[in-house]
Scaffold this active site. Structure first.
Site, PDB file in Angstrom:
ATOM      1  CE  LYS A  78      -6.284  -8.570  -1.296  1.00  0.00           C
ATOM      2  NZ  LYS A  78      -5.961  -8.167   0.078  1.00  0.00           N
TER       3      LYS A  78
ATOM      4  CE  LYS B  52     -12.580  -3.954   2.189  1.00  0.00           C
ATOM      5  NZ  LYS B  52     -13.238  -4.084   3.490  1.00  0.00           N
TER       6      LYS B  52
ATOM      7  CE  LYS C 165      -4.282  -1.763   1.935  1.00  0.00           C
ATOM      8  NZ  LYS C 165      -5.219  -1.758   3.052  1.00  0.00           N
TER       9      LYS C 165
HETATM   10  P1  TYM Z   1     -10.551  -6.291   5.228  1.00  0.00           P
HETATM   11  O1  TYM Z   1     -11.601  -5.325   5.656  1.00  0.00           O
HETATM   12  O2  TYM Z   1      -9.620  -5.897   4.153  1.00  0.00           O
HETATM   13  O3  TYM Z   1     -11.213  -7.638   4.769  1.00  0.00           O
HETATM   14  C1  TYM Z   1     -12.212  -8.285   5.543  1.00  0.00           C
HETATM   15  C2  TYM Z   1     -12.043  -9.799   5.472  1.00  0.00           C
HETATM   16  O4  TYM Z   1     -12.209 -10.251   4.123  1.00  0.00           O
HETATM   17  C3  TYM Z   1     -11.109 -11.086   3.762  1.00  0.00           C
HETATM   18  N1  TYM Z   1     -10.843 -10.921   2.323  1.00  0.00           N
HETATM   19  C4  TYM Z   1     -10.820 -11.923   1.435  1.00  0.00           C
HETATM   20  N2  TYM Z   1     -11.005 -13.247   1.565  1.00  0.00           N
HETATM   21  C5  TYM Z   1     -10.922 -14.000   0.448  1.00  0.00           C
HETATM   22  N3  TYM Z   1     -10.677 -13.481  -0.785  1.00  0.00           N
HETATM   23  C6  TYM Z   1     -10.476 -12.166  -0.966  1.00  0.00           C
HETATM   24  N4  TYM Z   1     -10.243 -11.672  -2.169  1.00  0.00           N
HETATM   25  C7  TYM Z   1     -10.542 -11.317   0.180  1.00  0.00           C
HETATM   26  N5  TYM Z   1     -10.405  -9.977   0.359  1.00  0.00           N
HETATM   27  C8  TYM Z   1     -10.583  -9.751   1.673  1.00  0.00           C
HETATM   28  C9  TYM Z   1      -9.960 -10.576   4.614  1.00  0.00           C
HETATM   29  O5  TYM Z   1      -8.950 -11.547   4.745  1.00  0.00           O
HETATM   30  C10 TYM Z   1     -10.655 -10.272   5.911  1.00  0.00           C
HETATM   31  O6  TYM Z   1     -10.791 -11.430   6.694  1.00  0.00           O
HETATM   32  N6  TYM Z   1      -7.002  -6.018   8.706  1.00  0.00           N
HETATM   33  C11 TYM Z   1      -8.331  -6.540   8.441  1.00  0.00           C
HETATM   34  C12 TYM Z   1      -9.383  -6.020   9.396  1.00  0.00           C
HETATM   35  C13 TYM Z   1      -9.111  -6.262  10.833  1.00  0.00           C
HETATM   36  C14 TYM Z   1      -9.125  -7.505  11.502  1.00  0.00           C
HETATM   37  C15 TYM Z   1      -8.853  -7.213  12.867  1.00  0.00           C
HETATM   38  C16 TYM Z   1      -9.327  -8.801  11.101  1.00  0.00           C
HETATM   39  C17 TYM Z   1      -8.828  -5.310  11.764  1.00  0.00           C
HETATM   40  N7  TYM Z   1      -8.686  -5.872  12.996  1.00  0.00           N
HETATM   41  C18 TYM Z   1      -8.772  -8.219  13.842  1.00  0.00           C
HETATM   42  C19 TYM Z   1      -9.250  -9.814  12.057  1.00  0.00           C
HETATM   43  C20 TYM Z   1      -8.984  -9.500  13.387  1.00  0.00           C
HETATM   44  C21 TYM Z   1      -8.721  -6.116   7.035  1.00  0.00           C
HETATM   45  O7  TYM Z   1      -8.227  -5.181   6.498  1.00  0.00           O
HETATM   46  O8  TYM Z   1      -9.738  -6.800   6.497  1.00  0.00           O
END
Ligand code: TYM
Length: 331
Positions: A195, A198, A112
């Site tokens: 992947k 968003k 990023k």
């Molecule tokens: P975020 O908001 O980017 O994504 C949310 C969840 O979706 C999963 N994900 C995917 N799974 C499969 N294929 C994809 N293409 C794909 N894109 C996204 C992500 O792995 C995630 O599980 N850092 C985290 C948010 C967070 C978090 C936490 C997660 C903050 N604190 C504590 C777990 C525990 C994030 O940016 O997810």
């Protein structure tokens, strides 16, 4: 019962297919045999620039999607991260045992920040995984259900927990990542080697709240591969393989059955069935989200109740941490 904790960022109004299959769908299932805590991580969503007015709406829409996806606020704890100040408080303490180099090795940060350049990369983006570790550790979490892209952040969380425990005494549970094998990584429909994300807008992104017509159109124009057979082959047929994964997950049909069912049939038929299976789930999902958004006061009160439950766990954890670190208690 073992505890699970997870969260998603309210960066867009809509979650996408990857968020749904990699995370939300698993979260709903895990409620049956886990003590589940699910959070809308709004603090994480301001690390890369955001619009304050949209933020409020996106936080509610994200929470509504958790509910529509099957999260039951009576069985689980559902809340908004900024409502529980212990998250930022613990993050500070953890940041003081995190190496600068260690944080710099996080691949999500490297990707990023490389995209936006040093001057517009914030310190918040750099310390983002430390806040994530705080989220998880506050709740004595055993398992963290996430997609493959979060594995490194969970590993950092384990390292920080272990380091804190050995320096200040046994305090934290070391959490395990819980990554669904089949749907850990859903790919972009236009670029099936990347992947679904968003931050990459385009017609390869399938958002759950997009109009059914658009969803159908995007699935039907997904990039496929040379050849004509509907078979899984991640290396040579990444596009077809991704579509089969999606169909298998949405239609609850094993991959081998799909391959048999499509013997002698082509990609066009496959796409038709993928679109139908996705819309079968997504149309009622959208209806439920809109119902929930029609009553924002009720939604807010569900979230307030969740925050109170979350604080009952997070408060005592932070107190223990402060005591172990040696802070004077206010009396
Ligand atoms: P975020 O908001 O980017 O994504 C949310 C969840 O979706 C999963 N994900 C995917 N799974 C499969 N294929 C994809 N293409 C794909 N894109 C996204 C992500 O792995 C995630 O599980 N850092 C985290 C948010 C967070 C978090 C936490 C997660 C903050 N604190 C504590 C777990 C525990 C994030 O940016 O997810």
């Amino acid at each position: 019962r073992p505890r699970v904790f997870s969260g998603m960022q309210p960066t867009n109004a809509s979650l996408h297919l990857g968020n749904y299959l990699g995370a939300l769908r698993e979260w709903a299932r895990l409620q049956d045999d886990h003590d589940a805590v699910y959070c809308v991580v709004d603090l994480h969503a301001i690390t890369a620039g955001h619009d304050p007015e949209q933020m409020l709406h996106r936080t509610r829409v994200t929470a509504a999607q958790y509910l529509a996806g099957g999260i039951d606020p009576d069985r689980s704890t559902l809340f908004v991260q900024s409502h529980v100040p212990e998250h930022t408080q613990l993050a500070w303490v953890l940041s003081c045992i995190t190496g600068f180099g260690e944080a710099g090795r996080m691949t999500q940060f490297k990707d990023k920040s490389a995209r936006s350049g040093t001057e517009s990369t914030t310190v918040g983006l750099f310390t983002y995984p430390v806040l994530q570790a705080a989220d998880i550790l506050l709740y004595n979490t055993d398992r963290v259900p996430v997609g493959e892209d979060q594995r490194q952040h969970i590993e950092l969380t384990r390292n920080l927990a272990g380091r804190f425990n050995s320096r200040f005494g046994d305090t934290f549970v070391l959490p395990e990542p819980y990554i669904p094998e089949a749907t850990a990584k859903i790919y972009d429909l236009q670029d099936p080697t990347a992947k679904m994300s968003k931050s990459v807008a385009g017609s390869g992104l399938i958002e759950l709240l997009e109009s059914p017509k658009t969803i159908e159109k995007r699935i039907k124009s997904a990039v496929t591969d040379t050849g004509r057979e509907v078979v899984v082959d991640a290396e040579n047929k990444p596009g077809v393989t991704n579509l089969i994964t999606i169909l298998s997950a949405f239609g609850d049909r094993p991959v081998e059955r799909i391959e048999q069912d499509f013997a002698g049939r082509g990609y066009g038929d496959l796409k038709k069935e993928v679109a139908a299976a996705v819309l079968d789930i997504v149309v009622p999902f959208q209806r439920r989200v809109h119902e929930l958004l029609d009553d924002p006061a009720e939604l807010d009160s569900v979230l307030a109740r969740g925050a109170a439950k979350a604080r009952d766990v997070a408060g005592p954890t932070l107190e223990t941490v402060y005591r172990r670190v040696g802070f004077l208690t206010a009396r």
